[in-house]
Design an enzyme around this catalytic site. Structure first.
Site, mmCIF file in Angstrom:
data_model
loop_
_atom_site.group_PDB
_atom_site.id
_atom_site.type_symbol
_atom_site.label_atom_id
_atom_site.label_comp_id
_atom_site.label_asym_id
_atom_site.label_seq_id
_atom_site.Cartn_x
_atom_site.Cartn_y
_atom_site.Cartn_z
ATOM 1 N N LYS A 65 4.208 14.186 -13.386
ATOM 2 C CA LYS A 65 5.618 14.567 -13.325
ATOM 3 C C LYS A 65 5.831 15.741 -14.290
ATOM 4 O O LYS A 65 6.450 15.584 -15.343
ATOM 5 C CB LYS A 65 6.501 13.356 -13.668
ATOM 6 C CG LYS A 65 7.753 13.264 -12.803
ATOM 7 C CD LYS A 65 8.442 11.917 -12.939
ATOM 8 C CE LYS A 65 9.810 11.917 -12.298
ATOM 9 N NZ LYS A 65 9.798 11.812 -10.832
ATOM 10 N N GLU A 116 4.738 14.191 0.565
ATOM 11 C CA GLU A 116 5.952 13.636 -0.018
ATOM 12 C C GLU A 116 7.192 14.222 0.618
ATOM 13 O O GLU A 116 7.138 15.205 1.365
ATOM 14 C CB GLU A 116 6.007 13.955 -1.512
ATOM 15 C CG GLU A 116 5.004 13.180 -2.304
ATOM 16 C CD GLU A 116 5.391 13.105 -3.753
ATOM 17 O OE1 GLU A 116 6.211 12.237 -4.106
ATOM 18 O OE2 GLU A 116 4.886 13.920 -4.524
ATOM 19 N N ARG A 155 3.286 6.486 -17.150
ATOM 20 C CA ARG A 155 3.204 7.696 -16.335
ATOM 21 C C ARG A 155 3.393 8.936 -17.201
ATOM 22 O O ARG A 155 2.748 9.952 -16.992
ATOM 23 C CB ARG A 155 4.246 7.642 -15.207
ATOM 24 C CG ARG A 155 4.035 8.726 -14.177
ATOM 25 C CD ARG A 155 4.847 8.474 -12.930
ATOM 26 N NE ARG A 155 6.281 8.510 -13.183
ATOM 27 C CZ ARG A 155 7.198 8.123 -12.295
ATOM 28 N NH1 ARG A 155 6.842 7.685 -11.103
ATOM 29 N NH2 ARG A 155 8.478 8.188 -12.592
#
Ligand SMILES: *Cc1c(COP(=O)(O)O)cnc(C)c1O
Length: 339
Positions: free
Chosen positions: A183, A219, A80
């Site tokens: 992220k 989210e 990620r």
């Protein structure tokens, strides 16, 4: 082991002994370095400071009953971080460098890995940023990778108990073709107004709807959403949410338990039909949700009417936490023991 009040640790920063660092220069990564300083000297024109060229990861090390320290799916965090780096044009960290840095940071601070049975763990924070100087908006030529660790208690002080969530409509954390799937730091700065609005209204976290139509669930704070009904685990498909490794793992465990799994857009209206809903992420694993209030329309959705998390959320939570601490068989080879 150091003397800390393990059972009452906050989810916050506590100084440990060492952090590890590595620099990318002239097209290649250098050697891992160990530092005992909590500070880092940074160029005043570093791209991270001006243009948010920065990404991070969040993972944990867990001490088992056998005293051994375990990592959970570290390779997924490495992947990620590589996707985040690609997304904002930073130098990528190879798997082996990511792995060695994590292991080194944990081993050097082993006395801070909380004892088994306290619910606490060692939070690991890898950080990658453009440290090279630029004035125009362009990618840096130099990057810095840092990992620090800090012991943390359970994310929700109340334990595995239902939380209250507020739908906020007056700010978005990410746009559909923006950086929501990465992220990267900017998303979290963009989410702060929503977090503050939820807190001021007396709720634990904000729920973000899709930025385009304000109709579908994206989210919850820095956690993914899932709902359960008719023996099915349902989680949003969206172009602006962060792919949670916890969610990916819960999907597998739900299938192992014989549940069906659906990944598709979930309209806010559908909230009234779920038997159980939760937020999931590394910090809390699962936060069962007791109430979701739409601050602007006034609608309220309620769950856990007996005050307790639902049976499927509870089973999923216990299984995943059991695997992380080494109490439940690791059928999918998710755990790496640090030797
Ligand atoms: C980190 C994060 C998550 C959770 O991901 P995990 O890999 O499960 O910890 C979910 N949403 C956002 C926005 C995040 O930053």
């Amino acid at each position: 082991m150091v003397e800390l009040d393990w059972k009452n640790l906050p989810f916050g920063y506590i100084k440990t002994d060492f952090n590890v660092r590595c620099t990318y220069k002239d097209g290649k990564w250098g050697e891992l370095e160990v530092s005992d300083s909590e500070y880092f000297p940074i160029h005043i024109a570093a791209t991270a400071l001006h243009y948010g060229q920065e990404a991070f990861e969040g993972m944990k090390a867990y001490r088992g009953k056998d005293g051994k320290v375990r990592l959970f799916r570290w390779d997924e965090n490495a992947k990620r971080m590589q996707r985040s780096a690609e997304g904002i044009l930073m130098a990528k960290i190879p798997d082996h460098l990511f792995h060695d840095a994590v292991v080194k940071a944990v081993k050097l601070n082993e006395k801070f890995v909380p004892p088994y049975g306290t619910g606490a763990s060692l939070y690991i924070r890898p950080l990658l940023f453009g440290s090279g100087a630029e004035v125009g908006v362009r990618p840096a030529k130099e990057y810095t990778f840092i990992i620090f660790v800090t012991p943390v208690g359970p994310y929700f002080k109340e334990g595995f108990n239902p939380v209250r969530i507020a739908i906020v409509r007056d700010s978005d954390r990410a746009a559909p073709l923006g950086t929501g799937t990465l992220k990267v730091g900017g998303n979290y700065a963009a989410s702060l107004r929503g977090v503050e609005r939820a807190h001021k209204a007396g709720y634990g976290s904000p729920m973000y709807l899709d930025a385009k139509e304000k109709k579908y669930i994206d989210e919850i704070g820095a956690a993914n959403f899932f709902g359960v009904k008719n023996n099915t685990y349902i989680t949003p498909k969206s172009e602006s949410i962060l792919p949670s490794i916890t969610n990916m793992s819960l999907i597998q465990l739900a299938q192992d338990l014989g549940l069906k799994v659906e990944r598709r857009p979930i309209a806010e209206d559908e909230l009234s039909s779920f038997e159980e809903v939760g937020a999931c992420g590394t910090a809390a694993v699962i936060s069962p949700i007791g109430e979701i209030a739409d601050l602007d329309s006034g609608k309220v959705y309620q769950y856990c009417k007996n005050g307790k998390p639902g049976p499927i959320s509870t089973k999923l939570y216990e299984t995943l936490v059991g695997i992380q601490y080494g109490d439940v068989e690791d059928r999918h080879s998710w755990v790496t023991i640090i030797e």
